[in-house]
Design a protein around this motif. Structure first.
Motif, PDB file in Angstrom:
ATOM      1  N   ILE A 177       4.330  14.248   8.764  1.00 57.33           N
ATOM      2  CA  ILE A 177       5.420  13.329   8.419  1.00 57.33           C
ATOM      3  C   ILE A 177       6.105  13.890   7.183  1.00 57.33           C
ATOM      4  CG2 ILE A 177       6.085  10.966   7.777  1.00 57.33           C
ATOM      5  CD1 ILE A 177       4.670  11.058  10.462  1.00 57.33           C
ATOM      6  N   ASP A 178       7.394  14.120   7.263  1.00 55.66           N
ATOM      7  CA  ASP A 178       8.155  14.610   6.110  1.00 55.66           C
ATOM      8  C   ASP A 178       8.579  13.392   5.281  1.00 55.66           C
ATOM      9  OD1 ASP A 178       9.752  15.910   4.314  1.00 55.66           O
ATOM     10  OD2 ASP A 178      11.407  16.239   5.717  1.00 55.66           O
ATOM     11  N   PHE A 179       7.677  13.013   4.369  1.00 62.22           N
ATOM     12  CA  PHE A 179       7.875  11.787   3.589  1.00 62.22           C
ATOM     13  C   PHE A 179       8.728  12.114   2.355  1.00 62.22           C
ATOM     14  CE2 PHE A 179       5.390   8.258   1.120  1.00 62.22           C
ATOM     15  CZ  PHE A 179       6.545   7.477   1.093  1.00 62.22           C
ATOM     16  N   ASN A 180      10.039  12.311   2.600  1.00 69.83           N
ATOM     17  CA  ASN A 180      10.950  12.596   1.478  1.00 69.83           C
ATOM     18  C   ASN A 180      11.604  11.311   0.962  1.00 69.83           C
ATOM     19  OD1 ASN A 180      13.119  12.069   3.281  1.00 69.83           O
ATOM     20  ND2 ASN A 180      13.268  14.222   3.856  1.00 69.83           N
ATOM     21  N   ASP A 181      11.256  10.213   1.593  1.00 68.46           N
ATOM     22  CA  ASP A 181      11.702   8.880   1.185  1.00 68.46           C
ATOM     23  C   ASP A 181      13.218   8.709   1.153  1.00 68.46           C
ATOM     24  OD1 ASP A 181      11.217   6.254   0.729  1.00 68.46           O
ATOM     25  OD2 ASP A 181      10.870   6.437  -1.419  1.00 68.46           O
ATOM     26  N   THR A 195       6.455   2.782   4.428  1.00 69.99           N
ATOM     27  CA  THR A 195       5.947   3.912   3.642  1.00 69.99           C
ATOM     28  C   THR A 195       4.419   3.978   3.571  1.00 69.99           C
ATOM     29  OG1 THR A 195       6.298   2.542   1.690  1.00 69.99           O
ATOM     30  CG2 THR A 195       7.995   4.167   2.182  1.00 69.99           C
ATOM     31  N   ASN A 196       3.721   2.943   4.043  1.00 71.86           N
ATOM     32  CA  ASN A 196       2.246   3.019   4.046  1.00 71.86           C
ATOM     33  C   ASN A 196       1.780   3.775   5.296  1.00 71.86           C
ATOM     34  OD1 ASN A 196       3.028   0.966   5.746  1.00 71.86           O
ATOM     35  ND2 ASN A 196       1.248  -0.323   5.317  1.00 71.86           N
ATOM     36  N   PHE A 201      -1.259   4.978  10.361  1.00 76.07           N
ATOM     37  CA  PHE A 201      -1.867   5.937  11.291  1.00 76.07           C
ATOM     38  C   PHE A 201      -3.377   5.725  11.396  1.00 76.07           C
ATOM     39  CE2 PHE A 201       2.210   8.138  11.205  1.00 76.07           C
ATOM     40  CZ  PHE A 201       2.304   8.607  12.525  1.00 76.07           C
ATOM     41  N   THR A 202      -4.001   5.293  10.312  1.00 74.49           N
ATOM     42  CA  THR A 202      -5.434   4.986  10.395  1.00 74.49           C
ATOM     43  C   THR A 202      -5.645   3.852  11.405  1.00 74.49           C
ATOM     44  OG1 THR A 202      -5.738   5.651   8.101  1.00 74.49           O
ATOM     45  CG2 THR A 202      -7.467   4.285   9.046  1.00 74.49           C
ATOM     46  N   ILE A 236      -0.673  14.655   8.980  1.00 73.45           N
ATOM     47  CA  ILE A 236      -0.660  15.112   7.590  1.00 73.45           C
ATOM     48  C   ILE A 236       0.633  14.587   6.977  1.00 73.45           C
ATOM     49  CG2 ILE A 236      -0.682  17.114   6.049  1.00 73.45           C
ATOM     50  CD1 ILE A 236      -2.178  18.649   8.330  1.00 73.45           C
ATOM     51  N   VAL A 237       0.484  13.634   6.066  1.00 74.95           N
ATOM     52  CA  VAL A 237       1.662  13.037   5.424  1.00 74.95           C
ATOM     53  C   VAL A 237       2.047  13.951   4.263  1.00 74.95           C
ATOM     54  CG1 VAL A 237       2.625  10.986   4.314  1.00 74.95           C
ATOM     55  CG2 VAL A 237       0.822  10.731   6.054  1.00 74.95           C
TER      56      VAL A 237
END
Ligand SMILES: Cc1ncc(C[n+]2csc(CCOP(=O)(O)OP(=O)(O)O)c2C)c(N)n1
Length: 282
Positions: A177-181, A195-196, A201-202, A236-237
């Motif tokens: 995940i490309d977490f660039n917000d 954003t969590n 995913f868990t 993989i975040v």
């Protein structure tokens, strides 16, 4: 290959991906620079050595596959493919122009090395699930990787794919995940706060890792851990910065799809070339 040497090749690939991505967009004068720069480091790790590929045989049936679900970041993938020799480097001069093999969004019918056509957000993870299922059915040990945008995860289809991947225990599927917000209309918190990612995913029964998305060593370590964790797909975040490594873009508020002025681009390229020379000397 020694780990430090392997990482050096990956970091060098990332810098060169940034250079060639900026250059592609400088030539046409605009592009999706923000979300291409934010994935340059994971692309550097994947194409700098983590993926098992044969540039002379892009459809080699034993290859690892990559779906860039955020298809607008295609130029970063094209840069890596050209640097690895999948096609001549001068194709990069033709990004998004009439008759090109490198359209603005990934197209597997046009570009050697592109495993799935993407651009309609939300669909790529489903395609990656299909590829991972088919790879397993064929008895191949290859991995399927997928890069998904954080805003893109607001699409319901991502979560349908996530459910199926867990149900079928696709442990050879690794999603980033490309977490660039940032998305087009603002931050994720402003638009639709999902954003969590780790908790989500868990709950969907995936292995979850969260790392600095600009740290090649951390990305590689997470991939290696994911490969030793059987029975589940892995996510993989990547905590990233939209525009990372292209200074004038990184500083902008809105940097999703912008004009790319020649003078600024040339200055960035010159700076990044120095960075590449430094890594080469390490
Ligand atoms: C189904 C669909 N809806 C809308 C778009 C238009 N679009 C292109 S990029 C984008 C923002 C994506 O945000 P994000 O996934 O966070 O990507 P990044 O910020 O990393 O570029 C949108 C809405 C699209 N390509 N597909």
């Amino acid at each position: 290959m020694e780990i430090t040497e392997k990482l050096r090749a990956m970091r060098l690939m990332a810098v060169n991906v940034r250079i060639e991505t900026i250059r592609q967009m400088m030539i046409i004068g605009f592009g999706h620079i923000g979300g291409s720069m934010s994935i340059a480091d994971v692309v550097g790790v994947l194409y700098g050595g983590a993926m098992n590929l044969d540039p002379h045989n892009p459809t080699w049936e034993d290859r690892d596959k990559l779906v860039c679900s955020k298809g607008h970041a295609g130029p970063a993938i094209y840069a890596a493919l050209a640097l690895r020799g999948f096609f001549p480097k001068d194709w990069l001069d033709t990004l998004n122009q009439p008759g090109t093999n490198l359209p603005s969004h990934c197209d597997r019918t046009k570009t050697p090395g592109i495993d799935l056509t993407t651009g309609s957000l939300g669909q790529g993870l489903s395609g990656a699930v299909g590829l991972a299922l088919a790879t397993r059915a064929d008895g191949k040990p290859a991995y399927t990787y997928c890069i998904v945008g954080d805003g893109e995860c607001q699409e319901g289809q991502i979560w349908e794919a996530a459910m199926v991947a867990a149900q079928y225990k696709l442990d050879h599927l690794i999603c980033f995940i490309d977490f660039n917000d940032k998305q087009i209309d603002g931050t994720l918190e402003q638009v639709n706060d999902i954003t969590n990612f780790a908790e989500r995913f868990t709950a969907f029964r995936w292995n979850v890792y969260a790392v600095d998305g600009h740290d090649a060593a951390a990305i590689l370590e997470a991939i290696e851990k994911a490969k030793t964790n059987p029975g589940k797909p892995s996510v993989i975040v990547l905590r990233t910065i939209k525009g990372k490594g292209c200074d004038f873009v990184e500083k902008m508020g809105y940097n999703h799809h912008i004009l790319m002025p020649r003078a600024e681009c040339e200055a960035e390229i010159a700076r990044l070339q120095q960075e590449a020379a430094k890594i080469e000397k390490e």
